[in-house]
Design an enzyme around this catalytic site. Sequence first.
Site, PDB file in Angstrom:
ATOM      1  N   SER A  14      37.442   7.041  17.984  1.00  0.00           N
ATOM      2  CA  SER A  14      36.127   7.406  17.440  1.00  0.00           C
ATOM      3  C   SER A  14      35.903   8.909  17.518  1.00  0.00           C
ATOM      4  CB  SER A  14      35.021   6.704  18.227  1.00  0.00           C
ATOM      5  OG  SER A  14      35.094   5.320  18.025  1.00  0.00           O
ATOM      6  N   GLY A  85      37.773   1.805   8.677  1.00  0.00           N
ATOM      7  CA  GLY A  85      36.353   1.656   8.354  1.00  0.00           C
ATOM      8  C   GLY A  85      35.552   2.877   8.795  1.00  0.00           C
ATOM      9  N   ARG A 113      35.843  -5.199   3.465  1.00  0.00           N
ATOM     10  CA  ARG A 113      34.763  -4.966   4.436  1.00  0.00           C
ATOM     11  C   ARG A 113      33.479  -4.468   3.756  1.00  0.00           C
ATOM     12  NH1 ARG A 113      37.334  -1.994   9.505  1.00  0.00           N
ATOM     13  NH2 ARG A 113      35.297  -2.526  10.361  1.00  0.00           N
ATOM     14  N   ASP A 306      34.726  -3.643  20.538  1.00  0.00           N
ATOM     15  CA  ASP A 306      36.167  -3.590  20.253  1.00  0.00           C
ATOM     16  C   ASP A 306      37.003  -4.264  21.341  1.00  0.00           C
ATOM     17  OD1 ASP A 306      35.686  -2.313  17.879  1.00  0.00           O
ATOM     18  OD2 ASP A 306      36.047  -0.301  18.663  1.00  0.00           O
ATOM     19  N   ARG A 337      37.704 -11.346  12.942  1.00  0.00           N
ATOM     20  CA  ARG A 337      38.155 -11.431  14.340  1.00  0.00           C
ATOM     21  C   ARG A 337      37.601 -12.648  15.056  1.00  0.00           C
ATOM     22  NH1 ARG A 337      37.937  -5.170  16.398  1.00  0.00           N
ATOM     23  NH2 ARG A 337      39.841  -4.652  15.286  1.00  0.00           N
TER      24      ARG A 337
HETATM   25  C1  S3P Z   1      33.340   2.713  15.505  1.00  0.00           C
HETATM   26  C2  S3P Z   1      32.316   1.822  15.572  1.00  0.00           C
HETATM   27  C3  S3P Z   1      32.489   0.369  15.719  1.00  0.00           C
HETATM   28  C4  S3P Z   1      33.897   0.000  16.141  1.00  0.00           C
HETATM   29  C5  S3P Z   1      34.955   0.780  15.406  1.00  0.00           C
HETATM   30  C6  S3P Z   1      34.747   2.276  15.587  1.00  0.00           C
HETATM   31  C7  S3P Z   1      33.027   4.149  15.380  1.00  0.00           C
HETATM   32  O1  S3P Z   1      32.175  -0.246  14.498  1.00  0.00           O
HETATM   33  O2  S3P Z   1      34.128  -1.381  15.972  1.00  0.00           O
HETATM   34  O3  S3P Z   1      36.234   0.439  15.913  1.00  0.00           O
HETATM   35  O4  S3P Z   1      33.907   4.998  15.641  1.00  0.00           O
HETATM   36  O5  S3P Z   1      31.879   4.468  15.032  1.00  0.00           O
HETATM   37  P1  S3P Z   1      30.648  -0.669  14.186  1.00  0.00           P
HETATM   38  O6  S3P Z   1      29.835   0.510  14.482  1.00  0.00           O
HETATM   39  O7  S3P Z   1      30.579  -1.006  12.729  1.00  0.00           O
HETATM   40  O8  S3P Z   1      30.378  -1.837  15.082  1.00  0.00           O
END
Ligand code: S3P
Length: 423
Positions: A14, A85, A113, A306, A337
Amino acid sequence: MIVGGVARVPGDKSITHRALLFASLAPGTSHLGGALTSLDARSSARVLRQLGATITPLRAGRVVAVRGRARFRRPADVLDCGNSGTTTRLLLGLLAAHPFSAILTGDASLRRRPMRRVTAPLARMGARFIEREGDGLPLTVRGGPLQPLRYELPVSSAQIKSALLLAGLAGEVEVALKEPHGRSRDHSERMLRAFGYGVEEDGGWITFAPTGRLEAFDRQIPGDPSSAAFLAGAAVLARGGELRIAGVGVNPTRTGFLGVLARMGATVAVEDVSDQFGEPVGDLVARPAALRGTEVLPGEIPAVIDEIPLLAALASRAEGRTVFRGVSELRVKESDRLGLIAENLRAVGARAEVSGDDLYVEGDDAPPRGRVRSAGDHRIAMAFAVLATAPGARIRIDDLACAAVSFPRFPETLRGLAREAAS
Ligand code: S3P
């Protein structure tokens, strides 16, 4: 397995995405030490280069240099975000404030997604979107001048929240956001504050004021707690020893799994914590433990989102039942998942079921045996690779190579835990 020694995990995914995005919009050259070099991080670097940033190759152990520019340039080609994502959604926020059209796409998993969760509020701010195949990628974004936004998120999600904060940053407008339950990871807020932006929290609302300015920066990126969780999980299942995982980010919005593990009977100690660039960083020390079931409540889910594949795999070795309440978000991750955790736990002989938005796992001490389908989802593959280290386990995973999405050299690192102890 007997564990021992000191392990390290790759840079935080992140924070790496965010650091690459911020550095690409900061005039001058930034330097990122310890950046993640996985496939997802490379997806961010690739699309940011198409938008005008100069980024040196992402190679393990090398500092990444990023030469940014105050505004992105119109990309000549489609922006392929691969499996990521976070790349897609955060970039949509920045592109919403740029006066050109860009087309975003990704791999088969990412194209499935949902994107309306970010495009709907961004459209309220003034950006335009053209969907090609319903709610998802490919998608055209046409940005421009933005309006301020006051918005209640339908789900607690750092990706939605960050997309809107980054739209506020690039569009220089105020944004106020509220998450429904539980606080999602706050790395974006911490970075924005470091650049002088007003980010306040009051009564559940997060407000952003465009008072700061991005400047080139140098920073070290901590180890990823979500990657460390897999190694800690392997230490919990081991027959003996103790494992130290050094230099891990321990931001409380990321380490909910430590609280869940403690309730399950496995105390993972956090030692030597220091502040590094506005993020707490420390060592995790994990030991084998006899596990018991627990209940994980909806308000806890954002801070363990996660880690649920791993926690569910561990729950199958616990005494009694574990329930994860309100985990529907797992249906729209890199795979479904929620369904896949239950399916794979059953495939290795455990009892697991989904009821409404809840996941139930019954613990058992029979050795887990069977074939696991990862559907290309890195965290599913790694969770079951950890379960495969349980005494007597015999688990075949169809694709463990997908771990490289977030954790390069994961299989070697996992095997190395036992080797370290032997040496
Ligand atoms: C992330 C937020 C999470 C997480 C993803 C990374 C991020 O998703 O599952 O692996 O870096 O902001 P969501 O915010 O959609 O839950």
